[in-house]
Design a protein around this motif. Structure first.
Motif, PDB file in Angstrom:
ATOM      1  N   UNK A 187      22.245  -5.282  -2.449  1.00  0.00           N
ATOM      2  CA  UNK A 187      21.054  -5.867  -3.095  1.00  0.00           C
ATOM      3  C   UNK A 187      20.057  -6.355  -2.038  1.00  0.00           C
ATOM      4  N   UNK A 188      20.582  -7.044  -1.005  1.00  0.00           N
ATOM      5  CA  UNK A 188      19.704  -7.523   0.070  1.00  0.00           C
ATOM      6  C   UNK A 188      19.019  -6.347   0.765  1.00  0.00           C
ATOM      7  N   UNK A 189      19.804  -5.296   0.999  1.00  0.00           N
ATOM      8  CA  UNK A 189      19.263  -4.116   1.671  1.00  0.00           C
ATOM      9  C   UNK A 189      18.075  -3.565   0.890  1.00  0.00           C
ATOM     10  N   UNK A 190      18.249  -3.427  -0.401  1.00  0.00           N
ATOM     11  CA  UNK A 190      17.193  -2.834  -1.239  1.00  0.00           C
ATOM     12  C   UNK A 190      15.968  -3.737  -1.305  1.00  0.00           C
ATOM     13  N   UNK A 191      16.217  -5.021  -1.480  1.00  0.00           N
ATOM     14  CA  UNK A 191      15.108  -5.966  -1.571  1.00  0.00           C
ATOM     15  C   UNK A 191      14.229  -5.911  -0.317  1.00  0.00           C
ATOM     16  N   UNK A 192      14.846  -5.779   0.842  1.00  0.00           N
ATOM     17  CA  UNK A 192      14.084  -5.687   2.089  1.00  0.00           C
ATOM     18  C   UNK A 192      13.204  -4.437   2.093  1.00  0.00           C
ATOM     19  N   UNK A 193      13.746  -3.345   1.559  1.00  0.00           N
ATOM     20  CA  UNK A 193      12.948  -2.114   1.518  1.00  0.00           C
ATOM     21  C   UNK A 193      11.824  -2.187   0.497  1.00  0.00           C
ATOM     22  N   UNK A 194      12.034  -2.928  -0.576  1.00  0.00           N
ATOM     23  CA  UNK A 194      10.935  -3.141  -1.537  1.00  0.00           C
ATOM     24  C   UNK A 194       9.766  -3.797  -0.827  1.00  0.00           C
ATOM     25  N   UNK A 195      10.087  -4.859  -0.086  1.00  0.00           N
ATOM     26  CA  UNK A 195       9.019  -5.602   0.586  1.00  0.00           C
ATOM     27  C   UNK A 195       8.365  -4.723   1.650  1.00  0.00           C
ATOM     28  N   UNK A 196       9.224  -3.948   2.377  1.00  0.00           N
ATOM     29  CA  UNK A 196       8.672  -3.090   3.437  1.00  0.00           C
ATOM     30  C   UNK A 196       7.744  -2.031   2.866  1.00  0.00           C
ATOM     31  N   UNK A 197       8.144  -1.417   1.768  1.00  0.00           N
ATOM     32  CA  UNK A 197       7.454  -0.212   1.337  1.00  0.00           C
ATOM     33  C   UNK A 197       6.420  -0.398   0.248  1.00  0.00           C
ATOM     34  N   UNK A 198       6.453  -1.504  -0.481  1.00  0.00           N
ATOM     35  CA  UNK A 198       5.513  -1.644  -1.592  1.00  0.00           C
ATOM     36  C   UNK A 198       4.163  -2.185  -1.135  1.00  0.00           C
ATOM     37  N   UNK A 199       4.206  -3.370  -0.522  1.00  0.00           N
ATOM     38  CA  UNK A 199       2.958  -4.103  -0.339  1.00  0.00           C
ATOM     39  C   UNK A 199       2.137  -3.671   0.843  1.00  0.00           C
ATOM     40  N   UNK A 200       2.840  -3.280   1.917  1.00  0.00           N
ATOM     41  CA  UNK A 200       2.116  -2.922   3.138  1.00  0.00           C
ATOM     42  C   UNK A 200       1.180  -1.750   2.868  1.00  0.00           C
ATOM     43  N   UNK A 201       1.733  -0.689   2.266  1.00  0.00           N
ATOM     44  CA  UNK A 201       0.932   0.513   2.029  1.00  0.00           C
ATOM     45  C   UNK A 201      -0.140   0.251   0.968  1.00  0.00           C
ATOM     46  N   UNK A 202       0.237  -0.465  -0.083  1.00  0.00           N
ATOM     47  CA  UNK A 202      -0.751  -0.670  -1.155  1.00  0.00           C
ATOM     48  C   UNK A 202      -1.881  -1.600  -0.691  1.00  0.00           C
ATOM     49  N   UNK A 203      -1.547  -2.603   0.112  1.00  0.00           N
ATOM     50  CA  UNK A 203      -2.619  -3.490   0.613  1.00  0.00           C
ATOM     51  C   UNK A 203      -3.568  -2.694   1.509  1.00  0.00           C
ATOM     52  N   UNK A 204      -3.024  -1.822   2.351  1.00  0.00           N
ATOM     53  CA  UNK A 204      -3.889  -1.036   3.256  1.00  0.00           C
ATOM     54  C   UNK A 204      -4.826  -0.146   2.435  1.00  0.00           C
ATOM     55  N   UNK A 205      -4.281   0.489   1.396  1.00  0.00           N
ATOM     56  CA  UNK A 205      -5.133   1.363   0.575  1.00  0.00           C
ATOM     57  C   UNK A 205      -6.257   0.567  -0.097  1.00  0.00           C
ATOM     58  N   UNK A 206      -5.954  -0.638  -0.551  1.00  0.00           N
ATOM     59  CA  UNK A 206      -6.987  -1.447  -1.215  1.00  0.00           C
ATOM     60  C   UNK A 206      -8.097  -1.809  -0.235  1.00  0.00           C
ATOM     61  N   UNK A 207      -7.708  -2.280   0.967  1.00  0.00           N
ATOM     62  CA  UNK A 207      -8.726  -2.653   1.958  1.00  0.00           C
ATOM     63  C   UNK A 207      -9.511  -1.420   2.420  1.00  0.00           C
ATOM     64  N   UNK A 208      -8.832  -0.287   2.465  1.00  0.00           N
ATOM     65  CA  UNK A 208      -9.498   0.948   2.875  1.00  0.00           C
ATOM     66  C   UNK A 208     -10.659   1.266   1.916  1.00  0.00           C
ATOM     67  N   UNK A 209     -10.393   1.215   0.604  1.00  0.00           N
ATOM     68  CA  UNK A 209     -11.467   1.540  -0.356  1.00  0.00           C
ATOM     69  C   UNK A 209     -12.542   0.459  -0.363  1.00  0.00           C
ATOM     70  N   UNK A 210     -12.137  -0.764  -0.106  1.00  0.00           N
ATOM     71  CA  UNK A 210     -13.134  -1.839  -0.005  1.00  0.00           C
ATOM     72  C   UNK A 210     -14.059  -1.562   1.191  1.00  0.00           C
TER      73      UNK A 210
END
Ligand code: HEM
Length: 499
Positions: A295-318
């Motif tokens: 569970x810990x392993x997966x949770x770490x990957x959620x944080x690694x893979x969800x927000x970093x990429x999505x935040x970059x895409x949002x700032x990119x379009x901004x």
């Protein structure tokens, strides 16, 4: 209290506030309270405040905490210090007990562990993410999400003239893809009716609270946690939501594996952990059971893979909305390829997207999604800048400030210039990681960098080739106070189909 006393109290407060900073603009170091009053006064504009202090202090400054807290912070963005701490003397700067305490939700996952447990995770993640077939699988799943998730929503909102929050869409996009890649399970949060997805909301809440744990004295947040009130109450609830989502997914995955019913048997991280026969692994699972470790392993990957990429895409379009000339050049680069990029030709076309690559790096320089990093030395040390550190001092790197320093990036550091990343011969320019720190540096460098660029290029190409994104002018865009650099009020846009 009489009028006179009230007047004296008010006057003292005004005088106190006036003296938050000394004549040079550095925070005042108060007896007992240290520099905490100045820090709290500026907490709402944390990153810009850091920029001001870093500029005045030649890139390194010691914030003194209240005497009873052991909360001294050496803020530095001096590339030679960064290189020293993250690479040259890596062994003296583990994540350490303070990090584990603040990030308790990450348990025994890759972000939160040191030594052999971290090495084990790193080896597993590396062999998974660098597997020759992984890239193919990633491209396939990302296109699938674009075609069956993003495009139907874009078509729907453009047809009905509906305003939409791009940041929310991108977070749903990356949440669905990371769940598929890690657990072989697509929660389908990216669909036209925009369903509420509690584990995704829970991640947002956890990130916000973790940021506050960094800046308020630990006695205070621990007391709140003990009482179960305020932000800590929110944190506990969010943690429970995430845990139950992941535990259910582990149970489901185990059953599917037993039945031989898996959709993508070779390509999800959870299966590779469940399949791992390595006996040493049991020895690593300290104070924990097998499922908690997973569970810990997966949770770490959620944080690694969800927000970093999505935040970059949002700032990119901004940033594109503020820099139409960059948008035109990206469109031209895509048009010059002469074919619409799709799943079949993406690999071939990817190498031609030089300007787009530069624009994404430029976005990451100005808006690094992981904007802060904290390190504590195990033993006393002297940094290349001459500053002394010891286990009572937390070293803070602020990547947001680092990308905006004239002394590091030149006088045009505040401009959005993808050209900065392109050599005279038209190739992508390499910048050392201790200068461009968005993906971290040294032995703990991000393992998902290629994955992130692949996903971002697919999303951007599909949007720019087919739609016009119009930012809502009056919508306020400011960075949120969180461990991930989201936009506080989202990224509101209207979508139009291009002719
Ligand atoms: C634009 C996107 C991304 C950025 C800016 C980014 C940035 C970072 C940063 C700053 C770290 C260091 C964090 C720390 O040590 O506290 C890190 C670590 C890591 N990242 Fe990424 N990341 C991105 C996307 C991804 C993706 C998509 C994945 C894959 C799931 C990923 C996997 C990892 C892993 C596994 C680590 C831990 C490395 C270690 O501790 O050994 N990242 N990333």
């Amino acid at each position: 209290m009489g009028y006179y006393e009230i007047f004296v109290v008010l006057l003292s407060l005004i005088v106190f506030c006036y003296f938050f900073h000394d004549k040079k603009g550095f925070p005042t170091n108060w007896p007992l309270l240290g520099m905490l009053p100045a820090l709290m006064k500026n907490i709402h504009r944390f990153h810009n405040y850091f920029i001001e202090i870093m500029e005045k202090s030649h890139l390194t400054f010691l914030f003194k905490g209240p005497w009873f807290t052991n909360m001294h912070m050496l803020a530095t963005i001096d590339p030679s210090n960064v290189h020293y701490v993250l690479s040259k003397n890596f062994g003296n700067y583990p994540k350490g007990p303070k990090f584990h305490e603040i990030f308790d939700v990450l348990g025994d996952g890759i972000f939160n562990t040191d030594n052999i447990v971290w090495q084990y995770h790193r080896k597993m993640a590396q062999s998974f993410l660098r597997h020759p077939k992984f890239h193919q699988f990633l491209v396939m799943k990302t296109w699938d999400k674009v075609e069956n998730g993003l495009i139907p929503i874009f078509d729907h909102v453009s047809k009905h003239g509906i305003e939409i929050d791009l940041q929310d869409l991108f977070a749903r996009f990356t949440f669905d893809t990371i769940c598929t890649i890690i657990m072989d399970h697509d929660p389908k949060s990216l669909s036209v009716d925009l369903p509420s997805i509690p584990p995704s909301n829970a991640l947002d809440n956890i990130e916000e609270v973790i940021f506050y744990r960094h800046v308020i004295p630990c006695y205070f947040w621990k007391f709140q946690r003990w009482l179960g009130v305020g932000k800590e109450k929110k944190y506990k609830k969010a943690w429970k939501t995430l845990d139950s989502f992941i535990y259910n997914s582990i149970d489901w995955k185990r059953q599917e594996m037993r039945k031989g019913n898996e959709v993508n048997p070779n390509f999800n991280l959870l299966a590779s952990y469940l399949d791992d026969e390595n006996e040493n692994r049991k020895a690593l699972i300290i104070n924990s059971d097998e499922d908690k470790f997973l569970k810990d392993t997966i949770l770490n990957f959620f944080i690694a893979g969800r927000d970093t990429t999505s935040a970059t895409l949002s700032w990119f379009f901004y940033l594109l909305s503020k820099n139409p000339q960059v948008k035109s050049r990206i469109k031209k680069e895509l048009d010059d390829i002469n074919v619409k990029i799709n799943q079949e030709n993406f690999e071939q076309m990817n190498s031609k997207l030089i300007y787009l690559h530069g624009a994404l790096c430029e976005t990451l320089r100005l808006y690094p999604p992981v904007a802060l990093q904290a390190k504590t030395p195990m033993k006393p040390d002297i940094l290349p800048s001459g500053h002394h550190v010891n286990p009572n001092v937390q070293i803070i790197f602020d990547m947001y400030a680092m990308g905006r320093m004239k002394s590091i990036w030149g006088d045009d550091c505040n401009e959005f210039k993808p050209e900065r990343w392109i050599t005279e011969r038209g190739k992508i320019k390499h910048e050392p990681s201790y200068k461009f720190l968005a993906f971290n540096a040294g032995p703990r460098t991000c393992l998902g960098k290629d994955m992130a660029f692949t996903q971002m290029k697919i999303v951007v190409a599909s949007i720019i080739q087919n739609y016009v994104v119009e930012a809502i002018e009056e919508h306020c865009v400011v960075p949120d106070i969180s461990i991930i650099l989201h936009m506080k009020y989202g990224c509101k846009v209207r979508i139009h189909c291009s002719e």
